[in-house]
Design a protein around this motif. Structure first.
Motif, PDB file in Angstrom:
ATOM      1  N   MET A   1       0.841  -1.197   0.000  1.00  0.00           N
ATOM      2  CA  MET A   1       0.000   0.000   0.000  1.00  0.00           C
ATOM      3  C   MET A   1       0.878   1.250   0.000  1.00  0.00           C
ATOM      4  O   MET A   1       1.847   1.344   0.744  1.00  0.00           O
ATOM      5  N   THR A   2       0.539   2.232  -0.858  1.00  0.00           N
ATOM      6  CA  THR A   2       1.320   3.452  -0.961  1.00  0.00           C
ATOM      7  C   THR A   2       1.142   4.317   0.284  1.00  0.00           C
ATOM      8  O   THR A   2       0.022   4.538   0.760  1.00  0.00           O
ATOM      9  N   VAL A   3       2.244   4.793   0.824  1.00  0.00           N
ATOM     10  CA  VAL A   3       2.200   5.681   1.982  1.00  0.00           C
ATOM     11  C   VAL A   3       2.229   7.116   1.479  1.00  0.00           C
ATOM     12  O   VAL A   3       3.151   7.524   0.763  1.00  0.00           O
ATOM     13  N   LEU A   4       1.219   7.888   1.812  1.00  0.00           N
ATOM     14  CA  LEU A   4       1.136   9.259   1.343  1.00  0.00           C
ATOM     15  C   LEU A   4       2.009  10.178   2.169  1.00  0.00           C
ATOM     16  O   LEU A   4       2.223   9.963   3.371  1.00  0.00           O
ATOM     17  N   SER A   5       2.513  11.250   1.531  1.00  0.00           N
ATOM     18  CA  SER A   5       3.254  12.265   2.259  1.00  0.00           C
ATOM     19  C   SER A   5       2.285  13.041   3.139  1.00  0.00           C
ATOM     20  O   SER A   5       1.070  12.991   2.957  1.00  0.00           O
ATOM     21  N   SER A   6       2.819  13.764   4.106  1.00  0.00           N
ATOM     22  CA  SER A   6       1.951  14.505   5.026  1.00  0.00           C
ATOM     23  C   SER A   6       1.112  15.543   4.292  1.00  0.00           C
ATOM     24  O   SER A   6      -0.075  15.723   4.588  1.00  0.00           O
ATOM     25  N   PRO A 159       7.738  19.418  -6.385  1.00  0.00           N
ATOM     26  CA  PRO A 159       6.565  18.658  -6.809  1.00  0.00           C
ATOM     27  C   PRO A 159       6.595  17.247  -6.230  1.00  0.00           C
ATOM     28  O   PRO A 159       7.650  16.635  -6.107  1.00  0.00           O
ATOM     29  N   GLY A 160       5.429  16.759  -5.851  1.00  0.00           N
ATOM     30  CA  GLY A 160       5.342  15.429  -5.260  1.00  0.00           C
ATOM     31  C   GLY A 160       5.600  15.423  -3.780  1.00  0.00           C
ATOM     32  O   GLY A 160       5.380  14.412  -3.110  1.00  0.00           O
ATOM     33  N   GLN A 161       6.066  16.556  -3.271  1.00  0.00           N
ATOM     34  CA  GLN A 161       6.335  16.661  -1.836  1.00  0.00           C
ATOM     35  C   GLN A 161       5.595  17.859  -1.253  1.00  0.00           C
ATOM     36  O   GLN A 161       4.838  17.721  -0.287  1.00  0.00           O
ATOM     37  N   LYS A 186     -13.759  10.105 -17.109  1.00  0.00           N
ATOM     38  CA  LYS A 186     -12.677  11.080 -16.981  1.00  0.00           C
ATOM     39  C   LYS A 186     -11.332  10.378 -16.881  1.00  0.00           C
ATOM     40  O   LYS A 186     -11.080   9.587 -15.967  1.00  0.00           O
ATOM     41  N   ILE A 187     -10.452  10.666 -17.841  1.00  0.00           N
ATOM     42  CA  ILE A 187      -9.078  10.176 -17.786  1.00  0.00           C
ATOM     43  C   ILE A 187      -8.308  11.023 -16.791  1.00  0.00           C
ATOM     44  O   ILE A 187      -8.368  12.261 -16.834  1.00  0.00           O
ATOM     45  N   VAL A 188      -7.587  10.394 -15.863  1.00  0.00           N
ATOM     46  CA  VAL A 188      -6.808  11.147 -14.883  1.00  0.00           C
ATOM     47  C   VAL A 188      -5.417  10.533 -14.737  1.00  0.00           C
ATOM     48  O   VAL A 188      -5.237   9.326 -14.875  1.00  0.00           O
ATOM     49  N   ALA A 189      -4.457  11.404 -14.471  1.00  0.00           N
ATOM     50  CA  ALA A 189      -3.090  10.938 -14.208  1.00  0.00           C
ATOM     51  C   ALA A 189      -2.408  11.933 -13.289  1.00  0.00           C
ATOM     52  O   ALA A 189      -2.661  13.144 -13.357  1.00  0.00           O
ATOM     53  N   GLY A 190      -1.543  11.414 -12.448  1.00  0.00           N
ATOM     54  CA  GLY A 190      -0.794  12.265 -11.534  1.00  0.00           C
ATOM     55  C   GLY A 190       0.699  12.128 -11.756  1.00  0.00           C
ATOM     56  O   GLY A 190       1.179  11.090 -12.237  1.00  0.00           O
ATOM     57  N   ASP A 191       1.425  13.165 -11.417  1.00  0.00           N
ATOM     58  CA  ASP A 191       2.885  13.151 -11.486  1.00  0.00           C
ATOM     59  C   ASP A 191       3.398  12.523 -10.190  1.00  0.00           C
ATOM     60  O   ASP A 191       3.741  13.214  -9.232  1.00  0.00           O
ATOM     61  N   GLY A 192       3.402  11.208 -10.159  1.00  0.00           N
ATOM     62  CA  GLY A 192       3.789  10.488  -8.945  1.00  0.00           C
ATOM     63  C   GLY A 192       2.590   9.858  -8.267  1.00  0.00           C
ATOM     64  O   GLY A 192       1.434  10.195  -8.561  1.00  0.00           O
ATOM     65  N   ALA A 193       2.864   8.937  -7.346  1.00  0.00           N
ATOM     66  CA  ALA A 193       1.799   8.159  -6.708  1.00  0.00           C
ATOM     67  C   ALA A 193       0.861   9.023  -5.877  1.00  0.00           C
ATOM     68  O   ALA A 193      -0.362   8.842  -5.905  1.00  0.00           O
ATOM     69  N   ASP A 194       1.413   9.984  -5.127  1.00  0.00           N
ATOM     70  CA  ASP A 194       0.560  10.833  -4.295  1.00  0.00           C
ATOM     71  C   ASP A 194      -0.379  11.671  -5.154  1.00  0.00           C
ATOM     72  O   ASP A 194      -1.578  11.787  -4.875  1.00  0.00           O
ATOM     73  N   ALA A 195       0.166  12.261  -6.213  1.00  0.00           N
ATOM     74  CA  ALA A 195      -0.660  13.077  -7.103  1.00  0.00           C
ATOM     75  C   ALA A 195      -1.739  12.232  -7.767  1.00  0.00           C
ATOM     76  O   ALA A 195      -2.878  12.688  -7.946  1.00  0.00           O
ATOM     77  N   ALA A 196      -1.405  10.994  -8.124  1.00  0.00           N
ATOM     78  CA  ALA A 196      -2.381  10.115  -8.764  1.00  0.00           C
ATOM     79  C   ALA A 196      -3.555   9.827  -7.825  1.00  0.00           C
ATOM     80  O   ALA A 196      -4.722   9.839  -8.252  1.00  0.00           O
ATOM     81  N   ARG A 197      -3.253   9.580  -6.557  1.00  0.00           N
ATOM     82  CA  ARG A 197      -4.314   9.338  -5.573  1.00  0.00           C
ATOM     83  C   ARG A 197      -5.200  10.567  -5.413  1.00  0.00           C
ATOM     84  O   ARG A 197      -6.425  10.466  -5.323  1.00  0.00           O
ATOM     85  N   LEU A 198      -4.595  11.726  -5.372  1.00  0.00           N
ATOM     86  CA  LEU A 198      -5.353  12.971  -5.218  1.00  0.00           C
ATOM     87  C   LEU A 198      -6.227  13.232  -6.441  1.00  0.00           C
ATOM     88  O   LEU A 198      -7.372  13.685  -6.315  1.00  0.00           O
ATOM     89  N   VAL A 213      -4.681   6.515 -15.636  1.00  0.00           N
ATOM     90  CA  VAL A 213      -3.625   5.989 -16.499  1.00  0.00           C
ATOM     91  C   VAL A 213      -2.286   6.251 -15.817  1.00  0.00           C
ATOM     92  O   VAL A 213      -2.191   6.987 -14.842  1.00  0.00           O
ATOM     93  N   SER A 214      -1.235   5.665 -16.372  1.00  0.00           N
ATOM     94  CA  SER A 214       0.033   5.561 -15.648  1.00  0.00           C
ATOM     95  C   SER A 214       0.837   6.843 -15.550  1.00  0.00           C
ATOM     96  O   SER A 214       1.673   6.977 -14.653  1.00  0.00           O
ATOM     97  N   SER A 215       0.630   7.798 -16.470  1.00  0.00           N
ATOM     98  CA  SER A 215       1.452   9.003 -16.446  1.00  0.00           C
ATOM     99  C   SER A 215       0.707  10.161 -17.088  1.00  0.00           C
ATOM    100  O   SER A 215      -0.247   9.960 -17.854  1.00  0.00           O
ATOM    101  N   THR A 216       1.154  11.374 -16.783  1.00  0.00           N
ATOM    102  CA  THR A 216       0.523  12.550 -17.393  1.00  0.00           C
ATOM    103  C   THR A 216       0.737  12.551 -18.905  1.00  0.00           C
ATOM    104  O   THR A 216      -0.143  12.971 -19.664  1.00  0.00           O
ATOM    105  N   ALA A 217       1.888  12.075 -19.369  1.00  0.00           N
ATOM    106  CA  ALA A 217       2.134  12.011 -20.812  1.00  0.00           C
ATOM    107  C   ALA A 217       1.149  11.057 -21.497  1.00  0.00           C
ATOM    108  O   ALA A 217       0.676  11.325 -22.609  1.00  0.00           O
TER     109      ALA A 217
END
Length: 447
Positions: A1-6, A159-161, A186-198, A213-217
């Motif tokens: 399970m991904t641990v989110l930053s604070s 970014p990502g932090q 809606k297609i969504v992608a985040g720059d990193g795991a935390d952004a993807a969850r958000l 999807v796996s990446s913003t690109a």
């Protein structure tokens, strides 16, 4: 399970309990419907736009976007869930910032990202830890990573932090009453795991189906692929129209018969050219980006050439029909173009081929006016400044009879086509609207 930053944990909690404040930059065909959808999803939304008239209209409860009824706008503003402003300092209070600004082409068919870069620079002025910044504007793969992120990183935030980045392509279809912002996946992608969850959490509040999807690109490429698919297939049927026309074969009859096949075929229809902000523009974003990899995009470029040639083909057919049926040269003729919008039942004239048709008719010495029940006056445009201020003419018998030909460019449903067939000495139909309605009589030429 991904641990989110604070920082992401705090923002995720705000999204989940609906205390997050969203900011939508650009209140046009994409931004205003999105703002209403997010507000109905339970978040407080502030809309930002550089056009003060939009703010005046919103404050008065008047929607300028057909997809957003006045009743919906008034409900969200009246409940305090939505407000609009030209003061971008308010971005500091937003937990989520969504960019919905135009991405046009230059006159050399290269991406114009100036709206994105200026918007990102404005966001950077008040960027703070704990914000999610989302790009929805259609663009080439890599923009979020290569253009947006560096501008925001100049603040010293990571970014990502400290802050988070995402991309989610808009999928609006003006005039389509079968789908709305909330019902379109809606297609969504985040720059990193935390952004993807958000990203998933935020858009899940507003839309029924979220497709990560796996990446913003990748997400950026999805949007281009959708519109390239349409552009290429429309080009194919436009080319077939010209070929079958020479053979005396009706392309619309061919397509209607072909679509009875229950597999392996999808109908596309010809027209006077491409319009709207997506299909005529988006494919060339990929064409431009592909040069970086020294790869040709021959299919895309050929489709662009075919579609761009359609207005000139239509005007050629118009000139031929005037000569054959009226014994009159286009240079001595008055032509009424019916439909200024790029598609039926909307007031949207972005990249409309009707503007090019008017220009071409007048280049050949003819006189052109237009009628459109949704566009009372031609506004300022980037390429057709000479047409600014022209007004829609009446569609009655004395007016129509004063023209040598009527050119159907957009098939709005509210137009009285049966009367047009009686009143006009010649009709050139680029949308097959008369045959579809079973209207005969008069001189009707398909183009």
């Amino acid at each position: 399970m991904t641990v989110l930053s604070s920082s992401s944990e705090i923002l995720l909690s705000k999204i989940t309990d609906k205390t997050a404040h969203a900011g939508i930059i650009g209140l046009g065909y994409v931004g205003l419907p999105l703002a209403m959808t997010v507000a109905r999803g339970g978040l407080t939304v502030t809309g930002f736009d550089i056009d003060p008239q939009k703010i005046v209209d919103i404050d008065a409860g008047r929607s300028y976007i057909e997809a957003v009824p006045d009743t919906v706008l008034r409900a969200e503003t009246g409940a305090g869930r939505f407000r609009a402003t030209t003061e971008f300092s308010g971005l500091a209070a937003c937990d989520i910032i969504v960019i919905c600004v135009p991405t046009p082409l230059t006159k050399y068919r290269e991406p114009d990202l100036s709206y994105i870069t200026r918007t990102c620079a404005t966001i950077a002025e008040t960027l703070r830890p704990g914000q999610l910044v989302v790009l929805e504007s259609t663009t080439y793969p890599g923009t979020t990573d290569e253009v947006v992120r560096p501008i925001l990183e100049k603040t010293g935030l990571t970014p990502g932090q400290d802050f988070f980045l995402g991309f989610s392509p808009e999928r609006e279809d003006p005039g389509n009453r079968d789908f709305h912002t909330s019902s379109i996946p809606k297609i969504v992608a985040g720059d990193g795991a935390d952004a993807a969850r958000l990203m998933e959490a935020f858009y899940s509040l507003a839309v029924d189906t979220v497709v990560p999807v796996s990446s913003t690109a990748t997400a950026e490429a999805v949007k281009l692929t959708e519109n390239i698919f349409r552009a290429v297939n429309i080009a194919l049927v436009n080319e077939l129209k010209v070929v079958y026309e020479a053979m005396g074969i009706d392309i619309w009859e061919v397509v209607d018969a072909a679509k009875t096949k229950p597999f392996g075929y999808m109908p596309f229809y010809p027209g006077p050219g491409l319009g709207g902000h997506c299909i005529p523009i988006d494919p060339f974003y990929l064409t431009w980006k592909s040069r970086e990899f020294e790869l040709p995009t021959r299919f895309i470029e050929l489709a662009g050439e075919i579609n761009s040639a359609m207005p000139r083909h239509v005007v050629g057919r118009l000139a031929e029909a005037l000569d054959v049926h009226c014994g009159k040269a286009l240079s001595r003729s008055r032509v009424l173009v019916v439909g200024l919008a790029y598609k039926k039942n909307v007031p949207d004239i972005r990249e409309s081929p009707s503007l090019k048709l008017i220009e071409l008719i007048e280049e050949r010495g003819g006189s052109a006016c237009y009628h459109d029940p949704h566009v009372a006056e031609i506004p300022r445009t980037r390429e057709y400044m000479a047409l600014k201020g022209r007004q829609s003419v009446a569609l009655d018998e004395p007016s129509v009879a004063s023209f040598d030909a009527v050119l159907i460019a957009t098939d709005h449903d509210t137009v009285d086509y049966a009367s047009l067939a009686r009143w006009s000495p010649l009709i050139v139909d680029t949308r097959n609207v008369f045959a579809r309605r079973g209207i005969t009589g008069g001189k009707i030429v398909k183009a």
